[in-house]
Design an enzyme around this catalytic site. Structure first.
Site, PDB file in Angstrom:
ATOM      1  N   ARG A 246       0.819  -1.218   0.000  1.00 58.12           N
ATOM      2  CA  ARG A 246       0.000   0.000   0.000  1.00 58.12           C
ATOM      3  C   ARG A 246       0.854   1.269   0.000  1.00 58.12           C
ATOM      4  O   ARG A 246       0.452   2.301   0.544  1.00 58.12           O
ATOM      5  CB  ARG A 246      -0.948   0.043   1.219  1.00 58.12           C
ATOM      6  CG  ARG A 246      -2.062  -0.974   1.190  1.00 58.12           C
ATOM      7  CD  ARG A 246      -2.997  -0.668   0.021  1.00 58.12           C
ATOM      8  NE  ARG A 246      -4.275  -1.321   0.141  1.00 58.12           N
ATOM      9  CZ  ARG A 246      -4.559  -2.545  -0.316  1.00 58.12           C
ATOM     10  NH1 ARG A 246      -3.638  -3.262  -0.918  1.00 58.12           N
ATOM     11  NH2 ARG A 246      -5.776  -3.029  -0.186  1.00 58.12           N
TER      12      ARG A 246
ATOM     13  N   SER B  63     -11.089  -0.558   1.788  1.00 54.51           N
ATOM     14  CA  SER B  63     -10.437  -0.733   3.095  1.00 54.51           C
ATOM     15  C   SER B  63     -10.115   0.639   3.666  1.00 54.51           C
ATOM     16  O   SER B  63      -9.435   1.436   3.021  1.00 54.51           O
ATOM     17  CB  SER B  63      -9.118  -1.485   2.947  1.00 54.51           C
ATOM     18  OG  SER B  63      -9.338  -2.760   2.425  1.00 54.51           O
TER      19      SER B  63
ATOM     20  N   GLU C  61      -5.724   3.950   5.574  1.00 49.43           N
ATOM     21  CA  GLU C  61      -5.127   3.962   4.239  1.00 49.43           C
ATOM     22  C   GLU C  61      -5.757   5.104   3.437  1.00 49.43           C
ATOM     23  O   GLU C  61      -5.172   5.624   2.483  1.00 49.43           O
ATOM     24  CB  GLU C  61      -5.386   2.599   3.580  1.00 49.43           C
ATOM     25  CG  GLU C  61      -5.812   2.667   2.169  1.00 49.43           C
ATOM     26  CD  GLU C  61      -5.777   1.341   1.454  1.00 49.43           C
ATOM     27  OE1 GLU C  61      -4.738   1.071   0.865  1.00 49.43           O
ATOM     28  OE2 GLU C  61      -6.767   0.615   1.475  1.00 49.43           O
TER      29      GLU C  61
HETATM   30  N1  EPU Z   1     -11.678 -11.049   8.725  1.00 52.06           N
HETATM   31  C1  EPU Z   1     -12.358 -11.070   9.912  1.00 52.06           C
HETATM   32  N2  EPU Z   1     -13.670 -10.690   9.894  1.00 52.06           N
HETATM   33  C2  EPU Z   1     -14.292 -10.320   8.764  1.00 52.06           C
HETATM   34  C3  EPU Z   1     -13.605 -10.282   7.546  1.00 52.06           C
HETATM   35  C4  EPU Z   1     -12.266 -10.647   7.545  1.00 52.06           C
HETATM   36  O1  EPU Z   1     -11.823 -11.419  10.961  1.00 52.06           O
HETATM   37  O2  EPU Z   1     -15.486  -9.992   8.849  1.00 52.06           O
HETATM   38  C5  EPU Z   1     -10.261 -11.472   8.733  1.00 52.06           C
HETATM   39  C6  EPU Z   1     -10.157 -12.957   8.436  1.00 52.06           C
HETATM   40  O3  EPU Z   1      -9.120 -13.501   9.214  1.00 52.06           O
HETATM   41  C7  EPU Z   1      -9.769 -12.975   6.966  1.00 52.06           C
HETATM   42  C8  EPU Z   1      -8.860 -11.751   6.923  1.00 52.06           C
HETATM   43  O4  EPU Z   1      -9.512 -10.791   7.763  1.00 52.06           O
HETATM   44  O5  EPU Z   1      -9.111 -14.135   6.599  1.00 52.06           O
HETATM   45  C9  EPU Z   1      -8.587 -11.198   5.558  1.00 52.06           C
HETATM   46  O6  EPU Z   1      -9.800 -10.737   4.973  1.00 52.06           O
HETATM   47  P1  EPU Z   1      -9.848 -10.378   3.439  1.00 52.06           P
HETATM   48  O7  EPU Z   1      -9.411 -11.508   2.611  1.00 52.06           O
HETATM   49  O8  EPU Z   1     -11.189  -9.773   3.155  1.00 52.06           O
HETATM   50  O9  EPU Z   1      -8.699  -9.281   3.246  1.00 52.06           O
HETATM   51  P2  EPU Z   1      -8.253  -7.981   4.064  1.00 52.06           P
HETATM   52  O10 EPU Z   1      -6.871  -8.216   4.573  1.00 52.06           O
HETATM   53  O11 EPU Z   1      -9.259  -7.592   5.069  1.00 52.06           O
HETATM   54  C10 EPU Z   1      -7.096  -6.908   1.985  1.00 52.06           C
HETATM   55  C11 EPU Z   1      -7.106  -5.634   1.238  1.00 52.06           C
HETATM   56  C12 EPU Z   1      -8.358  -5.547   0.373  1.00 52.06           C
HETATM   57  C13 EPU Z   1      -8.370  -6.700  -0.593  1.00 52.06           C
HETATM   58  C14 EPU Z   1      -8.342  -8.013   0.224  1.00 52.06           C
HETATM   59  C15 EPU Z   1      -8.253  -9.230  -0.645  1.00 52.06           C
HETATM   60  C16 EPU Z   1      -5.879  -4.092   2.672  1.00 52.06           C
HETATM   61  C17 EPU Z   1      -5.940  -2.860   3.510  1.00 52.06           C
HETATM   62  N3  EPU Z   1      -7.041  -4.519   2.166  1.00 52.06           N
HETATM   63  O12 EPU Z   1      -8.194  -6.894   2.886  1.00 52.06           O
HETATM   64  O13 EPU Z   1      -8.289  -4.343  -0.376  1.00 52.06           O
HETATM   65  O14 EPU Z   1      -9.514  -6.693  -1.414  1.00 52.06           O
HETATM   66  O15 EPU Z   1      -7.159  -8.006   1.097  1.00 52.06           O
HETATM   67  O16 EPU Z   1      -6.964  -9.338  -1.139  1.00 52.06           O
HETATM   68  O17 EPU Z   1      -4.787  -4.629   2.471  1.00 52.06           O
HETATM   69  C18 EPU Z   1      -9.032  -2.092  -0.582  1.00 52.06           C
HETATM   70  O18 EPU Z   1      -7.857  -1.764  -0.577  1.00 52.06           O
HETATM   71  O19 EPU Z   1      -9.954  -1.244  -0.670  1.00 52.06           O
HETATM   72  C19 EPU Z   1      -9.379  -3.492  -0.447  1.00 52.06           C
HETATM   73  C20 EPU Z   1     -10.623  -3.885  -0.375  1.00 52.06           C
END
Ligand code: EPU
Length: 344
Positions: A165, A242, A339
């Site tokens: 990021r 995010s 972010e």
């Molecule tokens: N999780 C929870 N509760 C929830 C949802 C998620 O505990 O309700 C935890 C779970 O452990 C899950 C983990 O969060 O395995 C990861 O969730 P997710 O795969 O949705 O990814 P994220 O880390 O929350 C990042 C990016 C997203 C991107 C996703 C998929 C950042 C700040 N965000 O989110 O990017 O779509 O990975 O790769 O790194 C964006 O930048 O706007 C964005 C949506």
């Protein structure tokens, strides 16, 4: 070039914050922007703020300066060999439209970034990433115009300093000093799918597609479905994707502050000494998932996303963001940072 005054920024930010800008200028291409800065910078209301689709911004007040918008959507193939292609894309191209176009042309690599809001220019500034892929790894160079004197400058891949990021365009030193006018991507002519991020293989299987014969279009469609199930549509519920970055902490801090109390806590290896923690999980543990504070809310499917529940001002979203940050720090001794860019 189109110049307007006292313009609502509602169509220019996905959070749906209803503020006005003193001036909005839409320019056609790098030459026009360069001339605008060289010849008229002194007469423009300052500061200058270059935006794309406003999908990563939170306007805190009316904006007293000049908003610059890029209309350039030219695509030019610069070079091609048997396996790779260099494509220069105008910064005003909607990123997802370019990804769709690239797949049609047989230019691969961007599939996992499907449906991320924003334009090509912002893809480089934010180093957008999703489902195990970061765009920086496919950026050859970024063409810019100085907002100080209108001169052109190209930042080669290594000069962009891409990391999670992050790019040099977010650094103290460079931030706000350049407008990105085009991004040159280095894409593959061979389709090499990235399927290892949690959930992709299962989602493909659910569509009856095996990892061995998935096409780029099927992968794109699958990513769009996964995102659609979790992330709110900004046209329906204002948001900027995010809101927070996932914190990167030492393994020691993770074990002491998190694992000791939550042995099942998720983490992803970052380097030999650090792990990346899902901020969504930290926020959920603090009880914020699906909750609201005033006109701001925490999305019920993905707590990393803050939403405008209707008529929120920037200060409403910030109040919620500050409260969540404090709760996460108090409970876990781990700081999380937005972010999203706050614009004052
Ligand atoms: N999780 C929870 N509760 C929830 C949802 C998620 O505990 O309700 C935890 C779970 O452990 C899950 C983990 O969060 O395995 C990861 O969730 P997710 O795969 O949705 O990814 P994220 O880390 O929350 C990042 C990016 C997203 C991107 C996703 C998929 C950042 C700040 N965000 O989110 O990017 O779509 O990975 O790769 O790194 C964006 O930048 O706007 C964005 C949506």
């Amino acid at each position: 070039m189109q110049k307007q005054h006292n313009i609502s920024l509602l169509p220019h930010n996905t959070f749906g914050i209803d503020v006005k800008a003193h001036t909005v200028i839409k320019y056609a291409d790098a030459t026009e922007l360069s001339e605008l800065i060289r010849n008229t910078r002194e007469s423009l209301s300052l500061p200058l703020l270059h935006i794309g689709q406003g999908s990563n911004l939170l306007f805190m007040n009316d904006f007293r300066g000049t908003i610059l918008l890029n209309n350039n959507t030219e695509i030019e193939v610069l070079q091609q060999d048997q396996h790779n292609i260099l494509v220069r894309v105008g910064a005003g191209y909607v990123m997802d439209d370019f990804i769709s176009h690239a797949i049609e042309q047989g230019w691969y690599g961007l599939e996992n970034l499907s449906n991320i809001p924003g334009q090509v220019g912002a893809s480089a500034v934010q180093n957008i990433g999703a489902y195990g892929v970061e765009v920086g790894s496919m950026i050859h160079s970024v063409s810019c115009i100085s907002l100080e004197d209108g001169s052109p400058k190209t930042f080669m891949h290594d000069e962009c300093c891409f990391s999670y990021r992050y790019s040099i365009f977010k650094s103290e030193e460079i931030r706000g000093k350049y407008a990105v006018v085009a991004v040159t991507y280095s894409l593959s002519l061979d389709f090499l799918p990235h399927l290892d991020y949690g959930g992709i293989r299962q989602a493909l299987a659910a569509r009856g597609v095996t990892a061995d014969d998935v096409t780029a279009q099927e992968l794109r469609d699958t990513i769009i479905t996964i995102r659609g199930n979790k992330l709110p549509d900004p046209k329906v519920l204002g948001n900027a994707g995010s809101f927070f970055m996932n914190p990167i902490v030492s393994r020691e801090v993770f074990e002491r502050n998190v694992l000791s109390a939550y042995p099942e806590a998720p983490s992803y290896p970052y380097d030999s000494e650090h792990v990346k923690l899902p901020a969504a999980w930290l926020i959920e543990q603090c009880g914020w998932k699906g909750k609201t504070l005033g006109k701001a809310g925490v999305h019920s499917q993905q707590p990393l996303v803050l939403v405008n529940t209707g008529g929120a001002e920037g200060s409403d979203i910030k109040a919620l963001s500050d409260t969540i940050q404090k709760d996460v720090t108090d409970r876990f001794g781990i700081d999380i940072y937005p972010e999203v860019n706050f614009i004052y």
